[in-house]
Design a protein around this motif. Structure first.
Motif, PDB file in Angstrom:
ATOM      1  N   ARG A  37     -14.707   7.694   4.096  1.00 55.64           N
ATOM      2  CA  ARG A  37     -14.243   8.766   3.194  1.00 55.64           C
ATOM      3  C   ARG A  37     -12.889   8.391   2.619  1.00 55.64           C
ATOM      4  O   ARG A  37     -11.934   8.145   3.357  1.00 55.64           O
ATOM      5  CB  ARG A  37     -14.139  10.087   3.979  1.00 55.64           C
ATOM      6  N   LEU A  38     -12.804   8.342   1.303  1.00 52.86           N
ATOM      7  CA  LEU A  38     -11.550   8.040   0.608  1.00 52.86           C
ATOM      8  C   LEU A  38     -10.952   6.710   1.064  1.00 52.86           C
ATOM      9  O   LEU A  38      -9.742   6.572   1.196  1.00 52.86           O
ATOM     10  CB  LEU A  38     -10.537   9.189   0.815  1.00 52.86           C
TER      11      LEU A  38
ATOM     12  N   ALA B 140     -13.091  -5.069   4.366  1.00 56.76           N
ATOM     13  CA  ALA B 140     -13.446  -6.022   3.316  1.00 56.76           C
ATOM     14  C   ALA B 140     -13.280  -7.469   3.771  1.00 56.76           C
ATOM     15  O   ALA B 140     -13.801  -8.379   3.130  1.00 56.76           O
ATOM     16  CB  ALA B 140     -12.596  -5.779   2.074  1.00 56.76           C
TER      17      ALA B 140
ATOM     18  N   ASP C 102      -9.685   0.944  11.252  1.00 58.07           N
ATOM     19  CA  ASP C 102      -8.715   1.120  10.160  1.00 58.07           C
ATOM     20  C   ASP C 102      -7.800  -0.098  10.176  1.00 58.07           C
ATOM     21  O   ASP C 102      -7.623  -0.731  11.236  1.00 58.07           O
ATOM     22  CB  ASP C 102      -7.900   2.415  10.362  1.00 58.07           C
ATOM     23  N   ILE C 103      -7.202  -0.403   9.027  1.00 58.70           N
ATOM     24  CA  ILE C 103      -6.209  -1.475   9.031  1.00 58.70           C
ATOM     25  C   ILE C 103      -4.945  -1.026   9.771  1.00 58.70           C
ATOM     26  O   ILE C 103      -4.135  -1.854  10.173  1.00 58.70           O
ATOM     27  CB  ILE C 103      -5.862  -1.954   7.597  1.00 58.70           C
TER      28      ILE C 103
ATOM     29  N   ASN D  33       0.057   4.045   6.571  1.00 54.70           N
ATOM     30  CA  ASN D  33       0.010   4.984   7.681  1.00 54.70           C
ATOM     31  C   ASN D  33       1.269   4.971   8.538  1.00 54.70           C
ATOM     32  O   ASN D  33       1.398   5.775   9.452  1.00 54.70           O
ATOM     33  CB  ASN D  33      -1.213   4.680   8.572  1.00 54.70           C
TER      34      ASN D  33
ATOM     35  N   TYR E 235       0.855  -1.180   0.000  1.00 56.00           N
ATOM     36  CA  TYR E 235       0.000   0.000   0.000  1.00 56.00           C
ATOM     37  C   TYR E 235       0.893   1.232   0.000  1.00 56.00           C
ATOM     38  O   TYR E 235       1.584   1.517   0.976  1.00 56.00           O
ATOM     39  CB  TYR E 235      -0.912  -0.045   1.231  1.00 56.00           C
TER      40      TYR E 235
ATOM     41  N   PHE F 182      -3.035  13.264   6.700  1.00 59.11           N
ATOM     42  CA  PHE F 182      -4.350  13.269   7.350  1.00 59.11           C
ATOM     43  C   PHE F 182      -4.764  14.693   7.721  1.00 59.11           C
ATOM     44  O   PHE F 182      -5.943  15.042   7.630  1.00 59.11           O
ATOM     45  CB  PHE F 182      -4.347  12.365   8.583  1.00 59.11           C
TER      46      PHE F 182
ATOM     47  N   HIS G  50      -9.307   2.445  -2.113  1.00 58.45           N
ATOM     48  CA  HIS G  50      -8.116   1.659  -1.784  1.00 58.45           C
ATOM     49  C   HIS G  50      -8.422   0.181  -1.554  1.00 58.45           C
ATOM     50  O   HIS G  50      -7.504  -0.599  -1.278  1.00 58.45           O
ATOM     51  CB  HIS G  50      -7.460   2.200  -0.510  1.00 58.45           C
TER      52      HIS G  50
ATOM     53  N   ALA H  96     -10.774   5.295   9.234  1.00 55.25           N
ATOM     54  CA  ALA H  96     -10.767   6.662   9.767  1.00 55.25           C
ATOM     55  C   ALA H  96      -9.449   7.392   9.505  1.00 55.25           C
ATOM     56  O   ALA H  96      -9.442   8.607   9.317  1.00 55.25           O
ATOM     57  CB  ALA H  96     -11.049   6.625  11.263  1.00 55.25           C
ATOM     58  N   GLY H  97      -8.347   6.694   9.526  1.00 57.10           N
ATOM     59  CA  GLY H  97      -7.049   7.338   9.310  1.00 57.10           C
ATOM     60  C   GLY H  97      -6.685   8.232  10.488  1.00 57.10           C
ATOM     61  O   GLY H  97      -6.113   7.796  11.471  1.00 57.10           O
TER      62      GLY H  97
ATOM     63  N   HIS I 138      -9.026  -3.088  11.971  1.00 55.93           N
ATOM     64  CA  HIS I 138     -10.108  -3.839  11.320  1.00 55.93           C
ATOM     65  C   HIS I 138     -10.029  -3.619   9.814  1.00 55.93           C
ATOM     66  O   HIS I 138      -9.806  -2.499   9.338  1.00 55.93           O
ATOM     67  CB  HIS I 138     -11.441  -3.290  11.859  1.00 55.93           C
ATOM     68  N   ASP I 139     -10.213  -4.698   9.062  1.00 58.70           N
ATOM     69  CA  ASP I 139     -10.237  -4.623   7.597  1.00 58.70           C
ATOM     70  C   ASP I 139     -11.689  -4.718   7.144  1.00 58.70           C
ATOM     71  O   ASP I 139     -12.327  -5.771   7.308  1.00 58.70           O
ATOM     72  CB  ASP I 139      -9.398  -5.777   7.022  1.00 58.70           C
TER      73      ASP I 139
END
Ligand SMILES: C[S@@+](CC[C@H](N)C(=O)[O-])C[C@H]1O[C@@H](n2cnc3c(N)ncnc32)[C@H](O)[C@@H]1O
Length: 154
Positions: free
Chosen positions: A113-114, A97, A77-78, A14, A10, A23, A118, A54-55, A94-95
């Motif tokens: 959001r956004l 998908a 968020d992952i 982060n 990716y 962010f 990804h 959430a990022g 948390h993923d």
């Protein structure tokens, strides 16, 4: 140390030091319109909210303040490196998908959001979010369409 895109699956992960600046920039650009959407759907005291991917902290923090002690906000968020649990919302790695929705539902509001841009299996992600809503709850998805970029930035 220099990283290149082959170091990571990716590109915008982060863990990079620049992620905090990214962010902050996303927040400055998009929080005002995101919060307007939340006002429009009527987010209020006691709501149960799931902030997906959430990022950074600004969106879950706004939601936590709005829903108050009778409500609940879970921010997933992952990679949760840039969120602080002490800010009044739950933080969960948390993923969207690959995993079942987090506990705490069904939710009055689910917001991403956004994020879906990804996610390879975004059909599954959308299905999972839709199934975690209470009847009549709101799924608010804000995303970009990379196919439009060449027209915006010729
Ligand atoms: C461009 S950032 C957007 C962050 C934030 N939603 C915002 O608008 O400021 C994308 C975020 O989605 C997260 N993400 C990517 N794939 C994900 C997945 N499968 N499940 C949950 N979060 C994911 C990333 O870790 C990153 O924090």
């Amino acid at each position: 140390m220099t990283r290149n895109s082959s170091d990571n699956a990716y590109l915008l992960d982060n863990q990079q030091a620049e992620a905090g600046e990214r962010f902050a920039a996303l927040s400055a650009l998009f929080d005002p319109s995101t919060f307007r959407h939340f006002e429009t759907v009527g987010v209020g005291a006691g709501w149960r909210c799931w902030e997906v991917g959430a990022g950074g902290p600004t969106v879950p923090a706004w939601l936590a303040e709005r829903v108050g002690p009778a409500g609940h906000v879970v921010a997933t968020d992952i990679d949760t490196s840039w969120m602080r649990e002490a800010a009044g919302y739950e933080v969960l790695r948390h993923d969207v998908a690959a995993q079942a929705p987090p506990e705490g539902g069904p939710f009055d509001l689910i917001h991403a959001r956004l994020v879906l841009v990804h996610v390879a299996d975004r059909d599954q992600a959308l299905r999972s979010m839709a199934e975690a809503l209470r009847p009549g709850g709101w799924l608010v998805v804000e995303d970009g369409d990379p196919a439009l970029l060449p027209q915006i930035c010729p």
